[in-house]
Design a protein around this motif. Sequence first.
Motif, PDB file in Angstrom:
ATOM      1  N   VAL A  13       0.779  -1.289  -0.036  1.00 22.56           N
ATOM      2  CA  VAL A  13      -0.059   0.062  -0.003  1.00 22.56           C
ATOM      3  C   VAL A  13       0.933   1.324   0.000  1.00 22.56           C
ATOM      4  O   VAL A  13       0.643   2.113  -0.966  1.00 22.56           O
ATOM      5  CB  VAL A  13      -0.997   0.076   1.112  1.00 22.56           C
ATOM      6  CG1 VAL A  13      -1.734   1.280   1.179  1.00 22.56           C
ATOM      7  CG2 VAL A  13      -2.046  -1.033   1.077  1.00 22.56           C
ATOM      8  N   ASP A  14       1.882   1.115   0.977  1.00 27.00           N
ATOM      9  CA  ASP A  14       2.728   2.412   0.869  1.00 27.00           C
ATOM     10  C   ASP A  14       3.528   2.816  -0.375  1.00 27.00           C
ATOM     11  O   ASP A  14       3.508   3.874  -0.792  1.00 27.00           O
ATOM     12  CB  ASP A  14       3.631   2.227   2.090  1.00 27.00           C
ATOM     13  CG  ASP A  14       3.039   2.320   3.400  1.00 27.00           C
ATOM     14  OD1 ASP A  14       1.999   2.990   3.509  1.00 27.00           O
ATOM     15  OD2 ASP A  14       3.647   1.874   4.299  1.00 27.00           O
ATOM     16  N   ASP A  15       3.917   1.408  -0.967  1.00 25.70           N
ATOM     17  CA  ASP A  15       4.815   1.928  -2.096  1.00 25.70           C
ATOM     18  C   ASP A  15       3.715   2.303  -3.300  1.00 25.70           C
ATOM     19  O   ASP A  15       4.075   3.323  -4.153  1.00 25.70           O
ATOM     20  CB  ASP A  15       5.369   0.413  -2.784  1.00 25.70           C
ATOM     21  CG  ASP A  15       6.443   0.285  -2.129  1.00 25.70           C
ATOM     22  OD1 ASP A  15       7.025   1.055  -1.141  1.00 25.70           O
ATOM     23  OD2 ASP A  15       7.095  -0.860  -1.933  1.00 25.70           O
ATOM     24  N   THR A  16       2.533   1.746  -3.412  1.00 29.96           N
ATOM     25  CA  THR A  16       1.430   2.128  -4.353  1.00 29.96           C
ATOM     26  C   THR A  16       1.099   3.659  -3.898  1.00 29.96           C
ATOM     27  O   THR A  16       1.001   4.507  -5.075  1.00 29.96           O
ATOM     28  CB  THR A  16       0.237   1.122  -4.206  1.00 29.96           C
ATOM     29  OG1 THR A  16       0.505   0.057  -4.066  1.00 29.96           O
ATOM     30  CG2 THR A  16      -0.624   1.696  -5.478  1.00 29.96           C
ATOM     31  N   TRP A  17       0.968   3.827  -2.732  1.00 31.20           N
ATOM     32  CA  TRP A  17       0.605   5.522  -2.476  1.00 31.20           C
ATOM     33  C   TRP A  17       1.587   6.440  -2.882  1.00 31.20           C
ATOM     34  O   TRP A  17       1.240   7.465  -3.876  1.00 31.20           O
ATOM     35  CB  TRP A  17       0.271   5.524  -1.098  1.00 31.20           C
ATOM     36  CG  TRP A  17      -0.024   6.779  -0.510  1.00 31.20           C
ATOM     37  CD1 TRP A  17       1.049   7.720   0.041  1.00 31.20           C
ATOM     38  CD2 TRP A  17      -1.249   7.554  -0.628  1.00 31.20           C
ATOM     39  NE1 TRP A  17       0.446   8.914   0.209  1.00 31.20           N
ATOM     40  CE2 TRP A  17      -0.787   8.636  -0.047  1.00 31.20           C
ATOM     41  CE3 TRP A  17      -2.326   7.215  -1.108  1.00 31.20           C
ATOM     42  CZ2 TRP A  17      -1.991   9.748  -0.231  1.00 31.20           C
ATOM     43  CZ3 TRP A  17      -3.222   8.114  -0.985  1.00 31.20           C
ATOM     44  CH2 TRP A  17      -3.290   9.474  -0.575  1.00 31.20           C
ATOM     45  N   ALA A  18       2.792   6.038  -2.811  1.00 32.95           N
ATOM     46  CA  ALA A  18       3.932   6.986  -3.161  1.00 32.95           C
ATOM     47  C   ALA A  18       3.898   7.087  -4.591  1.00 32.95           C
ATOM     48  O   ALA A  18       4.018   8.209  -5.234  1.00 32.95           O
ATOM     49  CB  ALA A  18       5.208   6.397  -2.659  1.00 32.95           C
ATOM     50  N   THR A  19       3.784   5.899  -5.355  1.00 32.06           N
ATOM     51  CA  THR A  19       3.750   5.925  -6.945  1.00 32.06           C
ATOM     52  C   THR A  19       2.562   6.809  -7.223  1.00 32.06           C
ATOM     53  O   THR A  19       2.799   7.737  -8.281  1.00 32.06           O
ATOM     54  CB  THR A  19       3.537   4.516  -7.420  1.00 32.06           C
ATOM     55  OG1 THR A  19       4.439   3.844  -6.854  1.00 32.06           O
ATOM     56  CG2 THR A  19       3.778   4.681  -8.731  1.00 32.06           C
ATOM     57  N   LEU A  25       5.442  10.749 -12.736  1.00 31.51           N
ATOM     58  CA  LEU A  25       5.725   9.176 -12.869  1.00 31.51           C
ATOM     59  C   LEU A  25       4.330   8.743 -13.389  1.00 31.51           C
ATOM     60  O   LEU A  25       4.727   7.827 -14.545  1.00 31.51           O
ATOM     61  CB  LEU A  25       6.133   8.573 -11.526  1.00 31.51           C
ATOM     62  CG  LEU A  25       6.445   7.200 -11.740  1.00 31.51           C
ATOM     63  CD1 LEU A  25       7.970   6.979 -12.561  1.00 31.51           C
ATOM     64  CD2 LEU A  25       6.725   6.563 -10.399  1.00 31.51           C
ATOM     65  N   VAL A  26       3.512   8.793 -12.857  1.00 30.66           N
ATOM     66  CA  VAL A  26       1.968   8.113 -13.409  1.00 30.66           C
ATOM     67  C   VAL A  26       1.289   8.989 -14.478  1.00 30.66           C
ATOM     68  O   VAL A  26       0.708   8.102 -14.971  1.00 30.66           O
ATOM     69  CB  VAL A  26       1.209   8.165 -12.303  1.00 30.66           C
ATOM     70  CG1 VAL A  26      -0.339   7.890 -12.519  1.00 30.66           C
ATOM     71  CG2 VAL A  26       1.656   7.268 -10.873  1.00 30.66           C
ATOM     72  N   VAL A 141       0.941   1.496 -15.257  1.00 30.94           N
ATOM     73  CA  VAL A 141       1.260   1.825 -13.751  1.00 30.94           C
ATOM     74  C   VAL A 141       1.997   0.723 -13.361  1.00 30.94           C
ATOM     75  O   VAL A 141       3.272   0.673 -12.471  1.00 30.94           O
ATOM     76  CB  VAL A 141       0.022   2.066 -12.946  1.00 30.94           C
ATOM     77  CG1 VAL A 141       0.291   2.323 -11.530  1.00 30.94           C
ATOM     78  CG2 VAL A 141      -0.438   3.501 -13.398  1.00 30.94           C
ATOM     79  N   LYS A 142       1.639  -0.542 -13.552  1.00 29.49           N
ATOM     80  CA  LYS A 142       1.989  -1.865 -12.727  1.00 29.49           C
ATOM     81  C   LYS A 142       3.837  -1.780 -13.189  1.00 29.49           C
ATOM     82  O   LYS A 142       4.469  -2.330 -12.243  1.00 29.49           O
ATOM     83  CB  LYS A 142       1.344  -3.166 -13.172  1.00 29.49           C
ATOM     84  CG  LYS A 142       0.201  -3.099 -12.665  1.00 29.49           C
ATOM     85  CD  LYS A 142      -0.664  -4.475 -13.325  1.00 29.49           C
ATOM     86  CE  LYS A 142      -1.845  -4.624 -12.692  1.00 29.49           C
ATOM     87  NZ  LYS A 142      -2.742  -5.744 -13.324  1.00 29.49           N
ATOM     88  N   THR A 143       4.227  -1.313 -14.291  1.00 30.89           N
ATOM     89  CA  THR A 143       5.300  -1.374 -14.690  1.00 30.89           C
ATOM     90  C   THR A 143       6.296  -0.455 -13.942  1.00 30.89           C
ATOM     91  O   THR A 143       7.490  -0.514 -13.744  1.00 30.89           O
ATOM     92  CB  THR A 143       5.599  -1.130 -16.226  1.00 30.89           C
ATOM     93  OG1 THR A 143       5.340   0.321 -16.430  1.00 30.89           O
ATOM     94  CG2 THR A 143       4.921  -1.939 -17.138  1.00 30.89           C
ATOM     95  N   LYS A 144       5.600   0.728 -13.505  1.00 30.67           N
ATOM     96  CA  LYS A 144       6.189   1.736 -12.603  1.00 30.67           C
ATOM     97  C   LYS A 144       6.473   1.308 -11.172  1.00 30.67           C
ATOM     98  O   LYS A 144       7.097   2.038 -10.305  1.00 30.67           O
ATOM     99  CB  LYS A 144       5.558   2.840 -12.668  1.00 30.67           C
ATOM    100  CG  LYS A 144       5.135   3.664 -13.952  1.00 30.67           C
ATOM    101  CD  LYS A 144       6.063   4.236 -14.614  1.00 30.67           C
ATOM    102  CE  LYS A 144       5.870   4.774 -16.105  1.00 30.67           C
ATOM    103  NZ  LYS A 144       6.838   5.260 -16.911  1.00 30.67           N
ATOM    104  N   LEU A 145       5.590   0.359 -10.667  1.00 34.00           N
ATOM    105  CA  LEU A 145       5.660   0.090  -9.306  1.00 34.00           C
ATOM    106  C   LEU A 145       6.803  -0.829  -8.931  1.00 34.00           C
ATOM    107  O   LEU A 145       7.118  -1.910  -9.438  1.00 34.00           O
ATOM    108  CB  LEU A 145       4.149  -0.604  -8.968  1.00 34.00           C
ATOM    109  CG  LEU A 145       3.040   0.160  -9.073  1.00 34.00           C
ATOM    110  CD1 LEU A 145       1.836  -0.660  -8.903  1.00 34.00           C
ATOM    111  CD2 LEU A 145       3.064   1.067  -7.477  1.00 34.00           C
TER     112      LEU A 145
END
Lengths: 147, 808
Positions: A13-19, A25-26, A141-145
Amino acid sequence: MELHHNFTVPSSVDDTWATFNDLELVAPCFPGATLTGVDGDEFTGTVKVKLGPISMVYSGSGKFTERDEGAHRAVIEASGKDKRGNGNAGATVTVQLAPDGDGTTVDVLTDMNVGGKPAQFGRGIIQSVSNKLMGKFVDCVKTKLPT
Amino acid sequence: MSVTSDSETTAEIGRRRLRKEDARLITGRNHYTDSMSRVGMLTLGMVRSPVAHAKITRLDVSAAKASPGVVDVLTGPDLADSQGSLPNAWPVTPDQKAPAHPAVAIDEVVFAGEIVAVVIARTAAQARDAIELVDVDYDDLPVVVDLEAAERDEELVHPDLGTNTSSVWVFDSASAGTGGDVQQAIADSDVVIERTLYQQRLIPSFMEPRSILVDPTGDRIEMWSATQIPHILRTMLSMTLGIPEGKLRVTAPDVGGGFGGKLEVTPEEVITVLAAQRTGKPCKYTETRSESLMGAHHGRAQVQRLKLSANKDGTVTGLDVRLLADMGAYLGLVGPGIPVLGAFMYNAIYKFPAYRFESKALFTDKVWTDAYRGAGRPEATFAIERMMDELAAELGMDPLEVRRKNWIKHDEFPFSTISGLEYDSGNYEAATDKALELFGYEELRAEQQRRRESNDPVQLGIGVSTYTEMCGLAPSRVLGSLDYGAGGWEYAQVRVLPTGHVEVVTGISPHGQGHETGFSQIVADRLGVPFDNVEILHGDTQVAQRGLDTYGSRSLTVGGMAVVAAADKVIAKAKVIAAHMLEASEDDIEFESGRFGVRGTDQGVALGDVALAAFAAHDLPDGIEASLDSDATFDPENFSFPHGSHLCAMEVDTETGQVTLRKYVCVDDIGTIINPLLVEGQVQGGLAQGIAQALFEEAVYDDAGTLVSGSFVDYLVPSAADLPSFITDTTTTPATSNVLGVKGVGEAGTIASTPAIVNGVLDAIRHLGVKDVRMPCSPSTVWAAIHDAGSGATAEAPNVQTARGDQS
């Protein structure tokens, strides 16, 4: 018009939130979107959308009206105007993240207001086009996470 | 030469003749405007506003101008000095407010679909591509969509007018001297029914989109247009653009339907003329279907606030009508006159002692409204027929019984109505009895009872509508008294050619009704010539130099009568020549079956012989001009009043709201029938159109003024599959106001069917507490009406049903 999308990504969750909070980036993940400026919680950009026979290039601005890190909830309000005067569009996007095992469930509720030509001719296909766009967005987005 | 003397033994009038125009129409040998081409022709494309109300802050046409094949791009400012203002020919009150109506918007748009720029290109594809390159910036202004909000003047469509009200038109029987005071009647009555009914906006949906071709390269400007009104159009364009009538020829070639939707002087026509003048080249514009839905005028669009008072026995004592009529953003050619035409029809077939009518014409940010099949009369008939059913329900009477109690009896004709019309003839009893017999009323009522008792999820309702309308628009003196800008006469010319064939020129302009066939039948009988020897010429201001065109079921009752009058003049002239040829006294000449005979002898000459003699002119009586032709202008002395009784059986699924039309019977009295086949076609088409208002069609604008029913995906025009086989029949009470005895049929089906259907739907679900349901009665609307009634939600305001669940 309300659109609801829900997907799961294989990150915490934290990584996703940051992204998701890193607009630079997004944003490019959204098909047709170009970010032209970010200033704190506010941003400007353009989005190119094709709804059946109608092509629109919206340019406009948006901002985070809510960014609750603890609740993992963000609300973005954006509005834009088609470059050739074919109408306006506005959206309030509410993103809610929730942990799901090792991954994260992302719940996106979009309250969209479309005026002008797409409102007249694109109403019936807005849902299916947005689903397709969201699918591409998620794949990107999945590739950026970080995993 | 004898062409005609013994050719026909059967009367043409009353015969089921196949339409002579169909051979060319169904084999593709037609002459629609868009099928035409001229050397060097350019094509126009319209840039239309996607927003309903805005200032134009920037209009950049440079990219469009540079686009391949583009000759020019015109904007409002480019045309400001030359385009004038589109005409409104019916200022209903002296203080009517009317905004200037430019063909191309100059600095502000007031409805979505308004033209802001015109692309002129070599091909249609190039025009379409260039449209996309015109950059417009709009600065949004407040939008007025809702009619009741428009009345409150909170936001204004045209701020410079200071109000959204264009005019208020009033008829009061007390001050007109035709009846009593309605407020008094309401105060003195046992029962008062009060309802607010909604006439949704409709789109005429003609089959052929509008198309215009203008060729300026000859001595005159020649125009072809898919219009109902070539003559009126020529006059109006001359007045608007300053082109002398003689320098402008307007032709309406084959026109694929109109329903009032082509009774207009359109921006597109003005623009095509201006573009042709500027480029010096033939220019054509054909709208897309989407442009047709958003840019051609709409119909109906009224809020009807009604009070009907009656005694306990069902005798109506008074009717008070207050209308809000949606004009849209501009006044159309006759738009303000539409509710006024309806004013005369609220009393319908009934004897009302007191009546007041008030119509408020309001501007909204939508395309303007104007004539649509029936024009004012369907709205009026709907209101009164709904109210008669409400009265019946209130008093627990059979809906037909209430009608019988109030209608004008057969022996009371001619009858002066409270709105000031004189109905010449009618027999409501005969039409109703025949309809009841064909319908099987008692059996269906019994089935209804069974379904109610068994609590069947599918309930049955029986819908009744009895109607009359005024056709034969119109006596010129009446139009004058209503401040209409023109008369109501019609023109015809009859020419007997040297071969005995007959050419008939008419000022009416058909667009699918079969006039060539019907008029040929009239002339064949009148002159005693074979049907196939008659040619009907029309729709070209050079061929038919005068005329007032086709609308309001006037073609036969006025145009047909002009043909009869011209034919009679020809016979009178031929009689003089025939007497001379036969060396007999004129008094001894009889004309029968196309032959002039000397009474009491077998001597005679055929009409064709007389025509040849008149053509040769070797030996004509003194003072007689060569040629056997004549023309006539006919101005009706009165309207004609067709009437009828319509009955339907409606099944309503109370669980889903689905409405199914099971059986439809109508018996119309349209006077003398020229061709039963044409009548059936008109009735069937009219029924489909009227039923569509009740069940399917609605032009829906969202809060921003976007027409969200802007395609046939969203605007539901019924197909044959949506309708049952209709049982149609007629009774005949000839009109006494014209020698043919004809009354007009074009609008009958549309006028009568809408209230019949809604009355039927309500009859099916009234026992569930539903008192009204808004049109169109879509499944979601009906379901919501049932649901709200069941939950008691409508107990406070039973007459207002606002559920529009199927539209976002």
